[in-house]
Design an enzyme around this catalytic site. Structure first.
Site, PDB file in Angstrom:
ATOM      1  N   ASP A  54      36.702  34.640  53.205  1.00  4.48           N
ATOM      2  CA  ASP A  54      36.953  34.026  51.891  1.00  4.48           C
ATOM      3  C   ASP A  54      36.090  32.785  51.681  1.00  4.48           C
ATOM      4  OD1 ASP A  54      38.823  35.552  50.586  1.00  4.48           O
ATOM      5  OD2 ASP A  54      40.390  34.030  50.590  1.00  4.48           O
ATOM      6  N   ASP A 151      37.228  32.513  42.633  1.00  5.94           N
ATOM      7  CA  ASP A 151      38.177  33.137  43.561  1.00  5.94           C
ATOM      8  C   ASP A 151      37.346  34.094  44.405  1.00  5.94           C
ATOM      9  OD1 ASP A 151      40.156  34.396  44.968  1.00  5.94           O
ATOM     10  OD2 ASP A 151      41.489  34.691  43.250  1.00  5.94           O
ATOM     11  N   ILE A 153      37.814  36.001  46.998  1.00  7.52           N
ATOM     12  CA  ILE A 153      38.389  37.342  47.188  1.00  7.52           C
ATOM     13  C   ILE A 153      39.779  37.301  46.568  1.00  7.52           C
ATOM     14  CG2 ILE A 153      39.269  39.048  48.859  1.00  7.52           C
ATOM     15  CD1 ILE A 153      36.981  38.266  50.701  1.00  7.52           C
ATOM     16  N   ASP A 154      39.954  38.054  45.502  1.00  9.25           N
ATOM     17  CA  ASP A 154      41.277  38.144  44.904  1.00  9.25           C
ATOM     18  C   ASP A 154      41.941  39.417  45.423  1.00  9.25           C
ATOM     19  OD1 ASP A 154      43.288  37.168  42.921  1.00  9.25           O
ATOM     20  OD2 ASP A 154      42.959  39.191  42.145  1.00  9.25           O
ATOM     21  N   THR A 156      43.613  39.323  48.488  1.00 13.76           N
ATOM     22  CA  THR A 156      43.278  39.269  49.910  1.00 13.76           C
ATOM     23  C   THR A 156      44.165  40.216  50.709  1.00 13.76           C
ATOM     24  OG1 THR A 156      43.300  36.923  49.419  1.00 13.76           O
ATOM     25  CG2 THR A 156      42.537  37.533  51.585  1.00 13.76           C
ATOM     26  N   ASP A 322      42.095  32.549  39.306  1.00 12.48           N
ATOM     27  CA  ASP A 322      42.404  33.963  39.080  1.00 12.48           C
ATOM     28  C   ASP A 322      42.030  34.384  37.657  1.00 12.48           C
ATOM     29  OD1 ASP A 322      43.744  34.692  41.547  1.00 12.48           O
ATOM     30  OD2 ASP A 322      45.447  33.467  40.908  1.00 12.48           O
TER      31      ASP A 322
HETATM   32  O1  LIG Z   1      44.700  37.052  46.627  1.00  8.36           O
HETATM   33  P1  LIG Z   1      44.663  35.738  45.946  1.00  8.36           P
HETATM   34  O2  LIG Z   1      43.273  35.272  45.584  1.00  8.36           O
HETATM   35  O3  LIG Z   1      45.441  34.660  46.637  1.00  8.36           O
HETATM   36  O4  LIG Z   1      45.331  35.863  44.439  1.00  8.36           O
HETATM   37  C1  LIG Z   1      46.621  36.387  44.252  1.00  8.36           C
HETATM   38  C2  LIG Z   1      47.223  35.910  42.931  1.00  8.36           C
HETATM   39  O5  LIG Z   1      47.302  34.527  42.905  1.00  8.36           O
HETATM   40  C3  LIG Z   1      48.625  36.519  42.798  1.00  8.36           C
HETATM   41  O6  LIG Z   1      49.153  36.182  41.549  1.00  8.36           O
HETATM   42  C4  LIG Z   1      48.610  38.029  42.919  1.00  8.36           C
HETATM   43  O7  LIG Z   1      49.926  38.520  42.983  1.00  8.36           O
HETATM   44  P2  LIG Z   1      50.388  39.762  42.073  1.00  8.36           P
HETATM   45  O8  LIG Z   1      49.599  40.964  42.499  1.00  8.36           O
HETATM   46  O9  LIG Z   1      51.846  39.870  42.377  1.00  8.36           O
HETATM   47  O10 LIG Z   1      50.094  39.364  40.680  1.00  8.36           O
HETATM   48  C5  LIG Z   1      47.936  38.436  44.198  1.00  8.36           C
HETATM   49  O11 LIG Z   1      47.870  39.819  44.272  1.00  8.36           O
HETATM   50  P3  LIG Z   1      48.171  40.591  45.669  1.00  8.36           P
HETATM   51  O12 LIG Z   1      49.560  40.138  46.060  1.00  8.36           O
HETATM   52  O13 LIG Z   1      48.088  41.998  45.282  1.00  8.36           O
HETATM   53  O14 LIG Z   1      47.112  40.164  46.623  1.00  8.36           O
HETATM   54  C6  LIG Z   1      46.536  37.897  44.212  1.00  8.36           C
HETATM   55  O15 LIG Z   1      45.847  38.319  43.048  1.00  8.36           O
HETATM   56 MG   LIG Z   2      43.421  35.173  43.455  1.00 11.01          MG
HETATM   57 MG   LIG Z   3      41.619  34.647  46.621  1.00 17.52          MG
END
Ligand SMILES: O=P(O)(O)O[C@H]1[C@H](O)[C@@H](O)[C@H](OP(=O)(O)O)[C@@H](OP(=O)(O)O)[C@H]1O
Ligand SMILES: [Mg+2]
Ligand SMILES: [Mg+2]
Length: 400
Positions: A54, A151, A153-154, A156, A322
């Site tokens: 990341d 971001d 890697i969204d 993760t 995000d």
């Molecule tokens: O992976 P990072 O960059 O930390 O960002 C998170 C978002 O902040 C969360 O809102 C997401 O959760 P949801 O998939 O429940 O919306 C979350 O989705 P995920 O739980 O599927 O990874 C991610 O998009």
């Molecule tokens: Mg994210």
């Molecule tokens: Mg991320």
């Protein structure tokens, strides 16, 4: 300034290659998947590797864009901090150095001396990438007005899990590597409004023979009356339309007649973490046209691509990094990303005309750490104002 979007696309493509390398190169993949085997190995070290992927992606974006536009790197903000602690408890600032060898040396410190993995990562960070001309036309935006949210890697969680055989339902993947995105959004430092966005999906398609993944990227610019995008606005049935990129006038619906209710039918994508109350209301309105998917960036992409009309989230766990990129792309298509609870508050005060869009320059008062940049009021991502209205009508009774 159209060069900026080209630089961001370029950086996102390099970031996507690094993200893929971490899954494909054996020396790196081993480090990434160990996290699954809880209790078996040195969990701390492996969790650090995920964070390193990341952080490195974010630093590559900063380094490459900063090199082309000196000064801009001071206004590039990201989800991750580059201050890193390795398995031995040493504090290291991860950055892209002048040469590949120097970067490898620095990364090997974080990787507790694993030079092979460090060299593979450094090679991806320094590789040359060529992207085609973006055909944005000429756009002049003063560079000192630009702030950037990254971001790296969204989703993760899906990245680590690495599921490659999930099947889409109506084009939408509920989980799997397809839900991973790299998000780079540019906003106006003074007004906080989004200006440009690049959304890169590093694992878009897998070759059934070689098992190799290829990616896809999307970009959009919305600055004053200029709206350009790598996609065209969608027609009513979700197909890509041949219309020009003109912005539809806001259209406010009143509740009541059968025709209005028909108009209010829409499709939505939600987080599995959405509240029962909002899930139930949306299920009532959308029927079978409701989907659940991972990743805030991926859910926004489903709206951008017209797979659904809206992405609704009433909780406060998405952040500026995000949303800035998909928000800019949606704006370039005539849509946007509204602050759900602020819009509902305004409606409760009798103001049906003004909706409040997310802004990117103002931290949440009295919040600490990452929460300073949370989207406190939740969000609605939309391509058409009529769908935003339909969502606000539907949720008008929820507590704000
Ligand atoms: O992976 P990072 O960059 O930390 O960002 C998170 C978002 O902040 C969360 O809102 C997401 O959760 P949801 O998939 O429940 O919306 C979350 O989705 P995920 O739980 O599927 O990874 C991610 O998009
Ligand atoms: Mg994210
Ligand atoms: Mg991320």
């Amino acid at each position: 300034m159209s060069d900026v979007i080209a630089a961001l696309v370029h950086a996102s493509e390099k970031a996507a290659k690094i993200a893929r390398a971490c899954r494909l190169e054996e020396s790196l993949f081993g480090l990434l998947i160990e996290e699954k085997k809880e209790g078996e190995k040195n969990k701390k070290f492996v969790t650090d590797f995920k964070t390193l992927a990341d952080v490195l992606v974010q630093e590559v974006i900063k380094h490459d864009v900063g090199k082309q536009f000196p000064g801009i790197e001071n206004n590039i903000f990201g989800e991750e901090s580059n201050e890193f602690m390795n398995g031995l408890g040493e504090k290291i600032h991860v950055k892209v150095c002048e040469t590949e060898q120097e970067t490898a040396k620095l990364l090997s410190k974080v990787l507790d001396g694993n030079m092979e993995a460090a060299e593979v990562l450094a090679r991806s960070a320094h590789q040359n990438i060529v992207i085609p001309d973006l055909d944005t036309g000429r756009i002049d935006i003063p560079q000192d007005r630009l702030g950037v949210w990254v971001d790296p890697i969204d989703s993760t969680f899906q990245y680590i899990k690495g599921i490659s055989d999930s099947k889409p339902n109506n084009n939408i993947y509920s989980h799997g590597l397809q839900c991973v995105t790299i998000l780079i959004g540019v906003y106006d430092l003074h007004s906080g409004t989004p200006i440009m966005g690049v959304l890169n999906q590093p694992f878009a398609v897998q070759d059934p023979e070689t098992q190799r993944w290829s990616g896809q990227y999307y970009w959009g610019i919305s600055y004053g009356t200029t709206k350009v995008c790598s996609l065209r606005p969608h027609s009513k049935n979700g197909d890509v339309s041949s219309e020009s990129n003109s912005v539809p006038a806001p259209h406010h619906l009143k509740k009541g007649s059968a025709a209005d209710l028909e108009e209010e039918r829409f499709s939505a994508v939600l987080s599995t973490g959405e509240t029962v109350c909002v899930k139930t209301l949306l299920k009532g309105a959308c029927g079978g046209n409701i989907h659940y998917a991972s990743g805030a960036g991926y859910k926004s992409l489903c709206v951008v691509l017209g797979f659904v009309d809206v992405y609704v989230f009433s909780e406060d766990t998405t952040f500026k990094w995000d949303c800035c990129s998909p928000h800019a792309i949606l704006k370039s298509l005539g849509g946007g990303m509204a602050d759900l609870k602020e819009c509902l508050r305004r409606r409760q005060d009798g103001n049906l005309e003004d909706c409040s869009e997310l802004v990117y320059n103002a931290p949440v008062q009295d919040a600490k750490g990452a929460d300073r940049w949370a989207n406190k009021g939740g969000l609605v991502a939309y391509r058409s104002h009529k769908h935003l209205d339909a969502v606000l009508n539907l949720l008008s009774g929820i507590s704000v």
